[in-house]
Design an enzyme around this catalytic site. Structure first.
Site, short mmCIF file in Angstrom:
data_model
loop_
_atom_site.label_atom_id
_atom_site.label_comp_id
_atom_site.label_asym_id
_atom_site.label_seq_id
_atom_site.Cartn_x
_atom_site.Cartn_y
_atom_site.Cartn_z
N ILE A 99 0.86 -1.22 -0.19
CA ILE A 99 0.03 0.19 -0.04
C ILE A 99 0.96 1.10 0.00
O ILE A 99 0.54 2.24 -0.72
CB ILE A 99 -1.16 -0.03 1.21
N ARG A 111 -4.44 1.20 11.00
CA ARG A 111 -5.14 0.78 12.25
C ARG A 111 -5.03 1.99 13.18
O ARG A 111 -4.26 2.58 13.37
CB ARG A 111 -4.83 -0.48 12.73
N GLU A 129 -14.02 1.61 16.90
CA GLU A 129 -14.68 1.63 15.68
C GLU A 129 -16.04 0.79 15.76
O GLU A 129 -16.03 -0.21 16.27
CB GLU A 129 -13.95 1.02 14.39
N HIS A 183 -13.80 3.63 8.01
CA HIS A 183 -12.91 2.65 7.90
C HIS A 183 -13.36 1.90 6.40
O HIS A 183 -13.72 0.78 6.38
CB HIS A 183 -12.96 1.46 8.82
N ALA A 196 -11.23 2.32 3.20
CA ALA A 196 -10.13 2.36 2.34
C ALA A 196 -10.60 1.28 1.23
O ALA A 196 -10.07 1.61 -0.02
CB ALA A 196 -9.07 2.38 3.02
C1 8YV Z 1 -11.36 -3.67 5.52
C2 8YV Z 1 -8.88 -3.49 6.04
O1 8YV Z 1 -12.16 -2.64 5.44
O2 8YV Z 1 -7.87 -5.21 4.71
C3 8YV Z 1 -7.89 -4.61 5.89
O3 8YV Z 1 -6.84 -4.63 6.59
O4 8YV Z 1 -8.86 -3.10 7.32
C4 8YV Z 1 -10.08 -3.35 5.22
O5 8YV Z 1 -9.58 -3.53 3.91
C5 8YV Z 1 -11.74 -4.58 6.69
O6 8YV Z 1 -11.04 -5.65 6.70
C6 8YV Z 1 -13.16 -4.68 6.41
O7 8YV Z 1 -13.56 -6.00 6.97
#
Ligand code: 8YV
Length: 329
Positions: free
Chosen positions: A157, A235, A264, A283, A285
């Site tokens: 990322i 996070r 959250e 949350h 992304a």
């Molecule tokens: C998701 C994320 O929004 O991939 C991750 O680690 O935080 C996000 O892609 C999340 O896991 C939704 O369940």
């Protein structure tokens, strides 16, 4: 009969693919996630768990499922899974790497651009009738081009974020546990302190670990430029939110955009939500239709491979459980 539990609703295509395997598939269809107690109850005779961030998959949950062979997380981060407990029990843990990197970097960059060019607060002023009448000194924003972006955590990322920044003519620095050899168009700096001091924008992309918990706190905000903006799409616990509130309120830093918070969802009366220089997203992304579909199908691939007795393609603890894996008969 093999049983698979999916802890949130999913795309019809994913449900069809799971059911085509012949397994009994239970999908938690409620809009809300199961409580921990519900999960413990529902998992009793389950072989494969398709899990989400909304539940802690801890030793108690694992012990309620003596047949459990795999936990397939819908997401790349799996800090909601007690990995040591899974290793002890020989349960494979999987995630969905790679496919969400670009969408996540898109959102991180959108947050940066929004804070820089004030699309987060000026539209509300327009709605209130506060146009500003072309005041030459009014509503000033901050440039993106030729400013310095500091990327903390250069994984997939972070690398996508570097590419986006290069397209905007930014200078890009990165700090990572290890210097990476690949060409990111980014310059490595060897301390968190240095990247904080030198950057106009800091974007966090490192996983949540005991070492990164509260990594950004009072001392770190003091090192940042007063004009700097913090972006967090990793996070929530990586940022000490009380310290962030103080830093934003006192002008220690200029702004923050957070896709992730503690807790959250963030309560509607949280002090951070009272600040004009703080933008908070729920949350999301990775939450584009295309990417969420890919994540769902990758989770299906992981869970189906493991319940069929094969190593799942995106297993994060294969080495750790090689000797005692439940997926090998
Ligand atoms: C998701 C994320 O929004 O991939 C991750 O680690 O935080 C996000 O892609 C999340 O896991 C939704 O369940």
């Amino acid at each position: 009969m093999t049983k698979i539990l999916v802890t949130r609703r999913t795309f019809p295509e994913a449900a069809v693919a799971l059911r085509a395997s012949g397994a009994e598939v239970v999908i938690w269809e409620d809009a809300d996630a199961p409580s921990q107690a519900d999960l413990v109850k529902a998992i009793a005779d389950v072989d494969g768990l398709y899990a989400h961030i909304t539940n802690q998959v801890n030793a108690e949950v694992m012990d309620a499922a003596p047949n459990l062979k795999v936990i397939a997380e819908f997401g790349v981060g799996y800090d909601n899974i007690e990995i040591a407990a899974a290793n002890e029990r020989g349960i494979a843990v999987c995630n969905t790497p790679g496919i969400l990197s670009e969408s996540t970097a898109d959102e991180a960059f959108a947050l940066l651009a929004s804070m820089a060019r004030r699309t987060h607060d000026l539209p509300a002023m327009v709605k209130r009738g506060e146009w500003g009448d072309f005041d030459p000194l009014g509503y000033l924003a901050t440039d993106i081009h030729h400013k310095t972006l500091g990327i903390v955590g250069m994984g997939n990322i972070g690398a996508e974020m570097a590419k986006r920044a290069a397209g905007f003519n930014m200078n890009v620095l990165y700090f990572n546990r290890n210097k990476r050899d690949e060409e990111f168009g980014a310059t490595y700096v060897d301390s968190l302190e240095e990247i904080l001091e030198r950057s106009d924008y800091i974007s966090l992309h490192n996983p949540l670990t005991p070492e990164t918990t509260n990594m950004m706190s009072t001392d770190q905000f003091k090192l940042m430029k007063k004009s700097a903006i913090l972006i967090n799409t990793t996070r929530g616990p990586v940022v000490d939110q009380d310290a962030l509130y103080e830093a934003l309120k006192s002008g220690e830093i200029a702004g923050a955009a957070l896709d992730v918070t503690v807790p959250e969802p963030i309560p509607a009366d949280h002090p951070l939500l009272t600040l004009d220089n703080c933008l908070i997203m729920p949350h999301v992304a990775s939450a584009t239709g295309d990417t969420r579909m890919k994540m769902a199908m990758m989770s299906v691939e992981n869970v189906l491979a493991a319940v069929a007795g094969d190593w799942p393609p995106y297993c994060v603890n294969q080495t750790e459980i090689a000797g005692n894996a439940r997926i090998k008969s």
